[in-house]
Design a protein around this motif. Structure first.
Motif, PDB file in Angstrom:
ATOM      1  N   GLU A  22      -6.602 -10.519   7.740  1.00 40.14           N
ATOM      2  CA  GLU A  22      -6.816  -9.702   6.555  1.00 40.14           C
ATOM      3  C   GLU A  22      -7.330  -8.317   6.928  1.00 40.14           C
ATOM      4  OE1 GLU A  22      -5.812 -12.931   3.991  1.00 40.14           O
ATOM      5  OE2 GLU A  22      -6.079 -10.794   3.592  1.00 40.14           O
ATOM      6  N   CYS A  23      -6.903  -7.327   6.174  1.00 36.53           N
ATOM      7  CA  CYS A  23      -7.340  -5.953   6.389  1.00 36.53           C
ATOM      8  C   CYS A  23      -7.635  -5.320   5.034  1.00 36.53           C
ATOM      9  CB  CYS A  23      -6.238  -5.169   7.101  1.00 36.53           C
ATOM     10  SG  CYS A  23      -6.602  -3.417   7.329  1.00 36.53           S
ATOM     11  N   VAL A  24      -8.771  -4.635   4.959  1.00 35.37           N
ATOM     12  CA  VAL A  24      -9.162  -3.965   3.720  1.00 35.37           C
ATOM     13  C   VAL A  24      -9.570  -2.533   4.040  1.00 35.37           C
ATOM     14  CG1 VAL A  24     -10.770  -3.962   1.779  1.00 35.37           C
ATOM     15  CG2 VAL A  24      -9.935  -6.132   2.691  1.00 35.37           C
ATOM     16  N   GLN A  25      -9.094  -1.597   3.216  1.00 32.67           N
ATOM     17  CA  GLN A  25      -9.522  -0.195   3.361  1.00 32.67           C
ATOM     18  C   GLN A  25     -10.114   0.284   2.043  1.00 32.67           C
ATOM     19  OE1 GLN A  25      -7.745   2.427   1.679  1.00 32.67           O
ATOM     20  NE2 GLN A  25      -5.855   1.353   1.094  1.00 32.67           N
ATOM     21  N   VAL A  66       4.112 -10.178   5.969  1.00 36.71           N
ATOM     22  CA  VAL A  66       2.968  -9.453   5.426  1.00 36.71           C
ATOM     23  C   VAL A  66       2.933  -9.618   3.915  1.00 36.71           C
ATOM     24  CG1 VAL A  66       2.745  -7.713   7.259  1.00 36.71           C
ATOM     25  CG2 VAL A  66       4.308  -7.322   5.329  1.00 36.71           C
ATOM     26  N   SER A  67       1.776  -9.275   3.380  1.00 32.97           N
ATOM     27  CA  SER A  67       1.596  -9.327   1.934  1.00 32.97           C
ATOM     28  C   SER A  67       0.706  -8.167   1.517  1.00 32.97           C
ATOM     29  CB  SER A  67       0.939 -10.654   1.539  1.00 32.97           C
ATOM     30  OG  SER A  67       0.611 -10.664   0.167  1.00 32.97           O
ATOM     31  N   ARG A  68       1.123  -7.463   0.445  1.00 32.26           N
ATOM     32  CA  ARG A  68       0.296  -6.375  -0.097  1.00 32.26           C
ATOM     33  C   ARG A  68       0.304  -6.515  -1.615  1.00 32.26           C
ATOM     34  NH1 ARG A  68       0.132  -0.263   1.031  1.00 32.26           N
ATOM     35  NH2 ARG A  68      -1.950   0.247   0.294  1.00 32.26           N
ATOM     36  N   GLU A  69      -0.604  -7.345  -2.091  1.00 34.68           N
ATOM     37  CA  GLU A  69      -0.723  -7.596  -3.525  1.00 34.68           C
ATOM     38  C   GLU A  69      -1.632  -6.576  -4.197  1.00 34.68           C
ATOM     39  OE1 GLU A  69       1.011  -9.897  -5.308  1.00 34.68           O
ATOM     40  OE2 GLU A  69       2.082 -10.202  -3.419  1.00 34.68           O
ATOM     41  N   LYS A  70      -2.566  -6.032  -3.440  1.00 34.78           N
ATOM     42  CA  LYS A  70      -3.464  -5.007  -3.961  1.00 34.78           C
ATOM     43  C   LYS A  70      -3.440  -3.809  -3.008  1.00 34.78           C
ATOM     44  CE  LYS A  70      -6.633  -8.099  -6.375  1.00 34.78           C
ATOM     45  NZ  LYS A  70      -8.044  -8.512  -6.564  1.00 34.78           N
ATOM     46  N   LYS A  71      -3.728  -2.649  -3.540  1.00 31.20           N
ATOM     47  CA  LYS A  71      -3.618  -1.425  -2.747  1.00 31.20           C
ATOM     48  C   LYS A  71      -4.540  -1.453  -1.541  1.00 31.20           C
ATOM     49  CE  LYS A  71      -3.355   3.576  -3.419  1.00 31.20           C
ATOM     50  NZ  LYS A  71      -3.575   4.690  -4.383  1.00 31.20           N
ATOM     51  N   GLU A  72      -5.724  -2.022  -1.701  1.00 37.34           N
ATOM     52  CA  GLU A  72      -6.709  -1.943  -0.632  1.00 37.34           C
ATOM     53  C   GLU A  72      -6.550  -3.022   0.437  1.00 37.34           C
ATOM     54  OE1 GLU A  72      -7.287  -2.671  -3.773  1.00 37.34           O
ATOM     55  OE2 GLU A  72      -8.698  -4.353  -3.977  1.00 37.34           O
ATOM     56  N   ARG A  73      -5.682  -3.978   0.227  1.00 30.84           N
ATOM     57  CA  ARG A  73      -5.616  -5.130   1.121  1.00 30.84           C
ATOM     58  C   ARG A  73      -4.203  -5.338   1.660  1.00 30.84           C
ATOM     59  NH1 ARG A  73      -9.165  -9.488   1.514  1.00 30.84           N
ATOM     60  NH2 ARG A  73     -10.294  -8.603  -0.265  1.00 30.84           N
ATOM     61  N   PHE A  74      -4.131  -5.566   2.959  1.00 29.02           N
ATOM     62  CA  PHE A  74      -2.842  -5.780   3.623  1.00 29.02           C
ATOM     63  C   PHE A  74      -3.018  -6.948   4.584  1.00 29.02           C
ATOM     64  CE2 PHE A  74       1.343  -4.972   4.560  1.00 29.02           C
ATOM     65  CZ  PHE A  74       1.643  -4.319   5.751  1.00 29.02           C
ATOM     66  N   SER A  75      -2.270  -8.006   4.349  1.00 25.98           N
ATOM     67  CA  SER A  75      -2.443  -9.219   5.137  1.00 25.98           C
ATOM     68  C   SER A  75      -1.281  -9.413   6.092  1.00 25.98           C
ATOM     69  CB  SER A  75      -2.538 -10.440   4.211  1.00 25.98           C
ATOM     70  OG  SER A  75      -3.592 -10.286   3.294  1.00 25.98           O
ATOM     71  N   LEU A  76      -1.591  -9.840   7.284  1.00 29.82           N
ATOM     72  CA  LEU A  76      -0.577 -10.203   8.279  1.00 29.82           C
ATOM     73  C   LEU A  76      -0.587 -11.712   8.418  1.00 29.82           C
ATOM     74  CD1 LEU A  76       1.447  -9.169  10.487  1.00 29.82           C
ATOM     75  CD2 LEU A  76      -0.468  -9.345  12.097  1.00 29.82           C
ATOM     76  N   ILE A  77       0.605 -12.309   8.372  1.00 27.32           N
ATOM     77  CA  ILE A  77       0.721 -13.761   8.397  1.00 27.32           C
ATOM     78  C   ILE A  77       1.586 -14.196   9.577  1.00 27.32           C
ATOM     79  CG2 ILE A  77       1.449 -15.799   7.087  1.00 27.32           C
ATOM     80  CD1 ILE A  77       1.255 -13.676   4.614  1.00 27.32           C
ATOM     81  N   LEU A  78       1.050 -15.130  10.338  1.00 28.77           N
ATOM     82  CA  LEU A  78       1.829 -15.772  11.378  1.00 28.77           C
ATOM     83  C   LEU A  78       2.149 -17.164  10.852  1.00 28.77           C
ATOM     84  CD1 LEU A  78      -0.106 -13.605  12.767  1.00 28.77           C
ATOM     85  CD2 LEU A  78       0.234 -14.929  14.863  1.00 28.77           C
ATOM     86  N   GLU A  79       3.397 -17.391  10.469  1.00 22.59           N
ATOM     87  CA  GLU A  79       3.762 -18.652   9.814  1.00 22.59           C
ATOM     88  C   GLU A  79       3.550 -19.854  10.724  1.00 22.59           C
ATOM     89  OE1 GLU A  79       4.614 -19.235   6.743  1.00 22.59           O
ATOM     90  OE2 GLU A  79       4.719 -17.164   6.034  1.00 22.59           O
TER      91      GLU A  79
END
Lengths: 115, 114
Positions: A22-25, A66-79
């Motif tokens: 998870e990443c948040v800015q 990846v997933s970007r449901e909200k502007k401040e959060r960007f998730s990286l997923i390793l299935e």
């Protein structure tokens, strides 16, 4: 000051596990990026997003989503994590200035080990 | 494909001397360049940038030079200090690149000797 935070500094997972990074800015940046960093290879772009729910493949998207449901959060997923995904993962964000010359601000990184 | 590269992977420099880190780029459309510094255990941090309509830009103890003719970028650090020990990356992009996508070089490690 711009702050980019990543959910974990160190992570150990087993082969085949599903992994979320998870990443948040906090600066209302439009653009967010996920890189992996390996010795001798520098920073390689996995995915990036220039708007909510938008995503673009980078140079090495295979094995990631990846997933970007909200502007401040960007998730990286390793299935299904594999040992060759052991690496340092860096998240970054930037704004889209009129001149297009906006630097990217980086988080501290997540060192992922897949056993 | 287009790439940004560095000539020297490791640079050892005596404390107090000047350091010069070089970078070659191949995308002639690139018009914005950045130097980042990455200390051990941290993410890259912005040092200085330069646009293609300039050939030199100065910051505090750092100068970036751009030679568009030969597609070459350099970072000069004056009076190198122990705190300058890090890996330095150059990066490039071009106006209106989707998401301001950057292409990074492989990095140069600078070791400052006391």
């Amino acid at each position: 000051d711009v702050k980019v935070t990543q959910s974990s500094r160190y992570l150990v997972k087993r082969t085949g596990e599903k992994v979320f990074l998870e990443c948040v800015q906090d600066m209302d940046h439009e653009n967010m990026f996920w890189y992996r960093q390996d010795p001798g290879l520098g920073l390689r772009l996995i995915y990036f997003s220039y708007d909510v729910k938008m995503k673009e493949k980078g140079d090495i998207p295979e094995g990631y989503s990846v997933s970007r449901e909200k502007k401040e959060r960007f998730s990286l997923i390793l299935e299904s994590a594999s040992t060759n995904q052991t690496s340092m993962y860096l998240c970054a964000s930037s704004s889209t200035g009129l001149a297009g010359d906006d630097e990217q601000f980086f988080g501290p990184g997540t060192r992922l080990t897949v056993l | 494909g287009e790439s940004v590269g560095l000539h020297l992977p490791t640079l050892s420099v005596q404390e107090g001397d000047n350091s010069i880190i070089n970078c070659a780029y191949s995308n002639s459309a690139s018009d914005y360049f950045i130097w980042y510094k990455q200390e051990s255990g941290k993410g890259p941090q912005f040092i200085i940038d330069i646009r293609s309509n300039m050939d030199k830009r100065q910051g505090q103890r750092v100068t970036v030079l751009l030679n568009k003719t030969v597609k070459h970028l350099s970072l000069q650090i004056a009076a190198t200090q122990p705190g300058d020990s890090a890996v330095y990356f150059c990066a490039e992009t071009y106006f209106k690149a989707a998401g301001n996508k950057l292409t990074f070089g492989g990095g140069t490690r600078v070791l400052v000797k006391p």
